[in-house]
Design a protein around this motif. Structure first.
Motif, PDB file in Angstrom:
ATOM      1  N   LEU A  44       0.809  -1.227   0.000  1.00 45.99           N
ATOM      2  CA  LEU A  44       0.000   0.000   0.000  1.00 45.99           C
ATOM      3  C   LEU A  44       0.838   1.271   0.000  1.00 45.99           C
ATOM      4  CD1 LEU A  44      -2.654  -1.092   2.650  1.00 45.99           C
ATOM      5  CD2 LEU A  44      -2.913  -1.055   0.161  1.00 45.99           C
ATOM      6  N   ILE A  45       2.142   1.125   0.164  1.00 51.10           N
ATOM      7  CA  ILE A  45       3.002   2.304   0.220  1.00 51.10           C
ATOM      8  C   ILE A  45       4.055   2.232  -0.884  1.00 51.10           C
ATOM      9  CG2 ILE A  45       2.629   2.658   2.687  1.00 51.10           C
ATOM     10  CD1 ILE A  45       5.492   1.526   3.070  1.00 51.10           C
ATOM     11  N   ILE A  46       4.641   3.390  -1.188  1.00 50.47           N
ATOM     12  CA  ILE A  46       5.644   3.434  -2.256  1.00 50.47           C
ATOM     13  C   ILE A  46       7.064   3.605  -1.716  1.00 50.47           C
ATOM     14  CG2 ILE A  46       4.015   4.199  -4.029  1.00 50.47           C
ATOM     15  CD1 ILE A  46       5.007   7.067  -3.605  1.00 50.47           C
ATOM     16  N   ALA A  47       7.194   3.937  -0.434  1.00 51.95           N
ATOM     17  CA  ALA A  47       8.526   4.083   0.162  1.00 51.95           C
ATOM     18  C   ALA A  47       8.402   4.095   1.675  1.00 51.95           C
ATOM     19  CB  ALA A  47       9.195   5.375  -0.309  1.00 51.95           C
ATOM     20  N   ALA A  48       9.499   3.746   2.323  1.00 52.35           N
ATOM     21  CA  ALA A  48       9.622   3.884   3.771  1.00 52.35           C
ATOM     22  C   ALA A  48      10.930   4.637   3.992  1.00 52.35           C
ATOM     23  CB  ALA A  48       9.651   2.521   4.449  1.00 52.35           C
ATOM     24  N   GLU A  49      10.850   5.836   4.529  1.00 57.27           N
ATOM     25  CA  GLU A  49      12.010   6.717   4.641  1.00 57.27           C
ATOM     26  C   GLU A  49      12.416   6.954   6.095  1.00 57.27           C
ATOM     27  OE1 GLU A  49      13.790   7.985   2.215  1.00 57.27           O
ATOM     28  OE2 GLU A  49      12.513   7.728   0.451  1.00 57.27           O
ATOM     29  N   HIS A  50      13.722   6.874   6.328  1.00 53.55           N
ATOM     30  CA  HIS A  50      14.305   7.248   7.615  1.00 53.55           C
ATOM     31  C   HIS A  50      14.515   8.760   7.554  1.00 53.55           C
ATOM     32  CE1 HIS A  50      17.777   6.376  10.705  1.00 53.55           C
ATOM     33  NE2 HIS A  50      16.808   7.097  11.231  1.00 53.55           N
ATOM     34  N   VAL A  51      13.827   9.491   8.408  1.00 51.67           N
ATOM     35  CA  VAL A  51      13.923  10.950   8.417  1.00 51.67           C
ATOM     36  C   VAL A  51      14.287  11.403   9.826  1.00 51.67           C
ATOM     37  CG1 VAL A  51      12.350  11.247   6.460  1.00 51.67           C
ATOM     38  CG2 VAL A  51      11.413  11.177   8.773  1.00 51.67           C
ATOM     39  N   GLY A  52      14.402  12.690  10.005  1.00 57.21           N
ATOM     40  CA  GLY A  52      14.761  13.218  11.308  1.00 57.21           C
ATOM     41  C   GLY A  52      16.262  13.138  11.545  1.00 57.21           C
ATOM     42  N   SER A  53      16.686  13.613  12.680  1.00 63.00           N
ATOM     43  CA  SER A  53      18.114  13.730  12.978  1.00 63.00           C
ATOM     44  C   SER A  53      18.840  12.395  13.022  1.00 63.00           C
ATOM     45  CB  SER A  53      18.316  14.466  14.300  1.00 63.00           C
ATOM     46  OG  SER A  53      17.859  15.797  14.186  1.00 63.00           O
ATOM     47  N   THR A  54      18.164  11.312  13.433  1.00 62.79           N
ATOM     48  CA  THR A  54      18.845  10.021  13.493  1.00 62.79           C
ATOM     49  C   THR A  54      19.190   9.497  12.107  1.00 62.79           C
ATOM     50  OG1 THR A  54      16.776   8.744  13.547  1.00 62.79           O
ATOM     51  CG2 THR A  54      17.766   9.363  15.688  1.00 62.79           C
ATOM     52  N   SER A  55      18.660  10.112  11.058  1.00 58.14           N
ATOM     53  CA  SER A  55      18.931   9.673   9.683  1.00 58.14           C
ATOM     54  C   SER A  55      20.143  10.369   9.070  1.00 58.14           C
ATOM     55  CB  SER A  55      17.708   9.910   8.797  1.00 58.14           C
ATOM     56  OG  SER A  55      17.497  11.294   8.576  1.00 58.14           O
ATOM     57  N   VAL A  56      20.750  11.288   9.803  1.00 55.95           N
ATOM     58  CA  VAL A  56      21.905  12.040   9.291  1.00 55.95           C
ATOM     59  C   VAL A  56      23.150  11.565  10.036  1.00 55.95           C
ATOM     60  CG1 VAL A  56      22.915  14.327   8.933  1.00 55.95           C
ATOM     61  CG2 VAL A  56      20.425  14.028   8.783  1.00 55.95           C
ATOM     62  N   GLU A  57      24.020  10.837   9.326  1.00 56.46           N
ATOM     63  CA  GLU A  57      25.223  10.287   9.962  1.00 56.46           C
ATOM     64  C   GLU A  57      26.042  11.383  10.628  1.00 56.46           C
ATOM     65  OE1 GLU A  57      27.970   7.439   8.192  1.00 56.46           O
ATOM     66  OE2 GLU A  57      26.247   6.630   7.083  1.00 56.46           O
ATOM     67  N   GLY A  58      26.435  11.120  11.868  1.00 54.37           N
ATOM     68  CA  GLY A  58      27.281  12.046  12.603  1.00 54.37           C
ATOM     69  C   GLY A  58      26.533  13.096  13.409  1.00 54.37           C
ATOM     70  N   LEU A  59      25.226  13.232  13.183  1.00 52.64           N
ATOM     71  CA  LEU A  59      24.446  14.288  13.834  1.00 52.64           C
ATOM     72  C   LEU A  59      23.904  13.809  15.187  1.00 52.64           C
ATOM     73  CD1 LEU A  59      23.131  17.116  13.619  1.00 52.64           C
ATOM     74  CD2 LEU A  59      21.223  16.032  12.426  1.00 52.64           C
ATOM     75  N   ALA A 109      21.376  13.592  18.227  1.00 47.06           N
ATOM     76  CA  ALA A 109      19.920  13.584  18.119  1.00 47.06           C
ATOM     77  C   ALA A 109      19.290  13.055  19.392  1.00 47.06           C
ATOM     78  CB  ALA A 109      19.502  12.700  16.946  1.00 47.06           C
ATOM     79  N   LYS A 110      17.994  13.301  19.527  1.00 44.96           N
ATOM     80  CA  LYS A 110      17.229  12.561  20.517  1.00 44.96           C
ATOM     81  C   LYS A 110      17.193  11.130  19.990  1.00 44.96           C
ATOM     82  CE  LYS A 110      13.257  14.688  20.574  1.00 44.96           C
ATOM     83  NZ  LYS A 110      13.336  15.309  19.249  1.00 44.96           N
ATOM     84  N   PRO A 111      17.412  10.118  20.820  1.00 49.81           N
ATOM     85  CA  PRO A 111      17.459   8.739  20.329  1.00 49.81           C
ATOM     86  C   PRO A 111      16.063   8.177  20.031  1.00 49.81           C
ATOM     87  CG  PRO A 111      17.832   8.784  22.678  1.00 49.81           C
ATOM     88  CD  PRO A 111      17.745  10.218  22.238  1.00 49.81           C
ATOM     89  N   ILE A 112      15.444   8.759  19.020  1.00 48.25           N
ATOM     90  CA  ILE A 112      14.099   8.372  18.585  1.00 48.25           C
ATOM     91  C   ILE A 112      14.118   8.322  17.064  1.00 48.25           C
ATOM     92  CG2 ILE A 112      11.650   8.988  18.575  1.00 48.25           C
ATOM     93  CD1 ILE A 112      12.265  10.711  21.117  1.00 48.25           C
ATOM     94  N   ILE A 113      13.818   7.167  16.493  1.00 50.30           N
ATOM     95  CA  ILE A 113      13.774   7.013  15.039  1.00 50.30           C
ATOM     96  C   ILE A 113      12.504   7.670  14.511  1.00 50.30           C
ATOM     97  CG2 ILE A 113      13.606   5.333  13.144  1.00 50.30           C
ATOM     98  CD1 ILE A 113      16.294   5.162  14.573  1.00 50.30           C
ATOM     99  N   ASP A 114      12.611   8.429  13.443  1.00 47.86           N
ATOM    100  CA  ASP A 114      11.450   8.963  12.729  1.00 47.86           C
ATOM    101  C   ASP A 114      11.361   8.223  11.410  1.00 47.86           C
ATOM    102  OD1 ASP A 114      10.617  11.030  14.563  1.00 47.86           O
ATOM    103  OD2 ASP A 114      12.327  12.215  13.902  1.00 47.86           O
ATOM    104  N   ILE A 115      10.191   7.660  11.119  1.00 50.19           N
ATOM    105  CA  ILE A 115       9.997   6.926   9.884  1.00 50.19           C
ATOM    106  C   ILE A 115       8.730   7.412   9.195  1.00 50.19           C
ATOM    107  CG2 ILE A 115       8.877   5.006  11.110  1.00 50.19           C
ATOM    108  CD1 ILE A 115      10.094   3.140   8.949  1.00 50.19           C
ATOM    109  N   ASP A 116       8.867   7.699   7.903  1.00 47.46           N
ATOM    110  CA  ASP A 116       7.728   8.080   7.068  1.00 47.46           C
ATOM    111  C   ASP A 116       7.399   6.932   6.132  1.00 47.46           C
ATOM    112  OD1 ASP A 116       7.750  10.622   8.171  1.00 47.46           O
ATOM    113  OD2 ASP A 116       8.485  11.638   6.372  1.00 47.46           O
ATOM    114  N   LEU A 117       6.177   6.421   6.226  1.00 45.46           N
ATOM    115  CA  LEU A 117       5.661   5.502   5.223  1.00 45.46           C
ATOM    116  C   LEU A 117       4.959   6.369   4.198  1.00 45.46           C
ATOM    117  CD1 LEU A 117       4.126   2.611   7.387  1.00 45.46           C
ATOM    118  CD2 LEU A 117       6.392   2.735   6.324  1.00 45.46           C
ATOM    119  N   VAL A 118       5.369   6.255   2.948  1.00 45.58           N
ATOM    120  CA  VAL A 118       4.890   7.167   1.909  1.00 45.58           C
ATOM    121  C   VAL A 118       3.857   6.457   1.045  1.00 45.58           C
ATOM    122  CG1 VAL A 118       5.584   8.702   0.041  1.00 45.58           C
ATOM    123  CG2 VAL A 118       7.192   8.201   1.909  1.00 45.58           C
TER     124      VAL A 118
END
Length: 174
Positions: free
Chosen positions: A35-50, A52-61
């Motif tokens: 039902l979705i076309i992508a699952a994206e890791h977003v937010g600060s945890t998705s940027v190597e070296g940055l 962040a609050k240790p909380i994964i943000d995920i967008d189902l598109v």
């Protein structure tokens, strides 16, 4: 309503975040993949070296809201509760009712042309290729996390100016 972070803690980047995203993504794709076309890791945890609050943000598109009722139904069968957009256009939030063995995460379902999703991607992609912007964002987050350790709303509000600045630099109109 979304569970609010009680203590704002920004920690150094952890390579385990990428692995945890993949584990979570694979689980969610089992539920909604057709039902979705992508699952994206977003937010600060998705940027190597940055840091962040240790909380994964995920967008189902999703292609459009046409599939949304079935997505809600499937997620609800696995213990997720739809929380609405929580004030962000183009981003539907979900919360899991029970412990599921993943680190803390925020789950969003977004249409591919939704404002919330497009901003998530623009911010992530710009910081991935512009270390100076990532450092600027990190400095603001670290300062705010110390200043507003027990006030997530003030922490988030304090980040707004730098987030908008980065989105403008990324060519994303706010």
């Amino acid at each position: 309503m979304a569970e609010k972070t009680k203590i704002v803690e920004v920690v150094p980047y952890d390579p385990a975040w990428k692995k945890e995203f993949i584990r979570l993504r694979d689980f969610l794709l089992e539920i909604t993949g057709d039902l979705i076309i992508a699952a994206e890791h977003v937010g600060s945890t998705s940027v190597e070296g940055l840091s962040a609050k240790p909380i994964i943000d995920i967008d189902l598109v999703m292609e459009s809201y046409g599939n949304f009722p079935e997505i809600v139904q499937r997620l609800s069968q696995h213990g997720y509760v739809h929380q609405g957009n929580l004030g962000i256009e183009g981003r539907e939030a979900f919360r899991r009712e029970q412990e599921d063995g993943f680190m803390k995460y925020h789950l969003y379902v977004c249409p591919k042309d939704g404002k919330g999703y497009l901003e998530h991607i623009a911010l992530r992609d710009y910081m991935r290729v512009n270390p100076a912007a990532a450092r600027e964002y990190e400095e603001v987050k670290l300062k705010l996390s110390e200043q507003f350790r027990d006030n997530i709303d003030a922490y988030c509000e304090g980040k707004t100016e730098v987030v908008h600045s980065i989105l403008r630099k990324a060519g994303h109109m706010i």
